[in-house]
Design a protein around this motif. Sequence first.
Motif, PDB file in Angstrom:
ATOM      1  N   ASN A   8       0.893  -1.018   0.176  1.00 24.62           N
ATOM      2  CA  ASN A   8       0.005  -0.038   0.037  1.00 24.62           C
ATOM      3  C   ASN A   8       0.788   1.221  -0.073  1.00 24.62           C
ATOM      4  OD1 ASN A   8      -2.514  -1.270   0.005  1.00 24.62           O
ATOM      5  ND2 ASN A   8      -2.721  -1.586   2.114  1.00 24.62           N
ATOM      6  N   ASP A   9       2.261   1.184   0.042  1.00 24.14           N
ATOM      7  CA  ASP A   9       2.886   2.359  -0.226  1.00 24.14           C
ATOM      8  C   ASP A   9       2.670   2.915  -1.591  1.00 24.14           C
ATOM      9  OD1 ASP A   9       4.188   2.182   2.271  1.00 24.14           O
ATOM     10  OD2 ASP A   9       6.136   1.407   1.414  1.00 24.14           O
ATOM     11  N   ARG A  10       2.536   4.330  -1.557  1.00 21.60           N
ATOM     12  CA  ARG A  10       2.526   4.932  -2.835  1.00 21.60           C
ATOM     13  C   ARG A  10       4.195   5.565  -2.967  1.00 21.60           C
ATOM     14  NH1 ARG A  10      -2.989   6.354  -4.824  1.00 21.60           N
ATOM     15  NH2 ARG A  10      -1.908   8.015  -6.275  1.00 21.60           N
ATOM     16  N   ILE A  11       4.830   5.356  -4.035  1.00 24.38           N
ATOM     17  CA  ILE A  11       6.270   5.953  -4.228  1.00 24.38           C
ATOM     18  C   ILE A  11       6.414   6.289  -5.569  1.00 24.38           C
ATOM     19  CG2 ILE A  11       6.981   4.631  -1.965  1.00 24.38           C
ATOM     20  CD1 ILE A  11       7.943   2.204  -4.322  1.00 24.38           C
ATOM     21  N   THR A  12       7.507   7.036  -5.740  1.00 24.06           N
ATOM     22  CA  THR A  12       7.782   7.349  -7.142  1.00 24.06           C
ATOM     23  C   THR A  12       8.923   6.495  -7.468  1.00 24.06           C
ATOM     24  OG1 THR A  12       7.189   9.667  -7.039  1.00 24.06           O
ATOM     25  CG2 THR A  12       8.881   9.491  -8.710  1.00 24.06           C
TER      26      THR A  12
END
Length: 455
Positions: A8-12
């Motif tokens: 569920n992490d949102r990363i670039t």
Amino acid sequence: MSLPVQKNDRITVHIEDLTHDGAGVAKVNGYPLFIVGALPGEMAEVHVLKTLKSYGFAKLIEVIKPSEHRVAPPCHVFDQCGGCQVQHLSYEGQLLWKQQMVKNAMTRIGKLPDVPVLPVKGMDNPWRYRNKSQIPFGLQDGRVVGGFYQTRSHEIADTDICIIQTEEADDILRELKKELGNLGIMPYDEKSHQGMLRHVVVRKGRATGEIMVVLITKKKKFKEKDEAVAAIKRILPQVTSIVQNVNEEKTNVIFGDKTITLWGKDVIEDLIGDVRFEISARSFYQVNPEQTEVLYQQALDYAQLTGGETVIDAYCGIGTISLFLAKQAKQVLGVEIVPQAIEDAKRNAEINGFTNTYFEAGPAEVVIPNWYKEGKTADVLVVDPPRKGCDEALLQTILEQKPKRVVYVSCNPGTLARDLRILEDGGYVTQEVQPVDMFPQTTHCEAVAWLELKK
């Protein structure tokens, strides 16, 4: 040890590569994330879906910096269908990536970083190239659907068009869906084992224009047979062969063992170069005949035949490469484990008037040593193995018999690199590798390698 990302992490992330099935690869502190729809060179925001010990999966949320090779995929079911993986990558980008994929295999798997890998030989028009289409039909909410299987499933992506297959296959797909209800033919359901029509296969000879339609049914007898034949002739007036194949098993294998000609010819014919082939419902025949000619010509060029050589063609299939070689060789010996393919090879040699070919059924690693004992030795050996690569015993046979030249035709860069390493360790030198794009819009890449025995 904790992972650098959590579910569920949102990363670039920065996309570095593509997997063999077309997913983008990003690394977060060395931890790989696989992201469907992302392309090498892109910066993207992703949502982590699943993490395992050594890799994870993420969903593409937004492309922040797109690849210069990103294009809009022209197929409306590209996101569902599993047939194509890289329509969102320009064709120029596909060829560059496939060359790099082969280079990477040579370096990482074969430990052969110095082997020259040439630019990929691609197509002028990388669409409508498939001469064979296998179309599943089914029911969804009581409605007849047809198209192609979704990625990693047997759910059908319903469509009336596939832009890598022939227009004739599209006509059958579109019109037969309308006709099945009127004809009273129920599509087969894998889960319940009910229904009659499992698949329809359409084959077309590119050079001859001959067309075969194969109805694959659960049972031999079905009362709507005559109406089905009439419907196909109405949809495709140019059809030359209508065939039934019977598959009564509870299986997702497409073809059964019994084939019956319902109307027209038993086979269709096609040409690769000036060599003619008969193609039956179940014959193995390359699905991209235009690039097949390129591939086989490359194998012929690497064989460097002068007319005095004996050539052994391991994994000869129905004799496609063998007959190309026979035009310039003294003699070609072909071996293939499938007896029916050997019968097809003999027939194809006869059709073309070749008298300098000999075909035998059996495992190459058994038959070839027997030939050597009988004095049938090869100056040049050609292999065209399945995706798993050459049998280990065949590689040992090559190293023991030492033909002066080996031409390796491969459909899997990974197993090609592995086998080249074994042959190099046994006394051969890989001169170069020429990739050929047989399957545009997909991640598959064929290649031909040329090896010489050390002096």
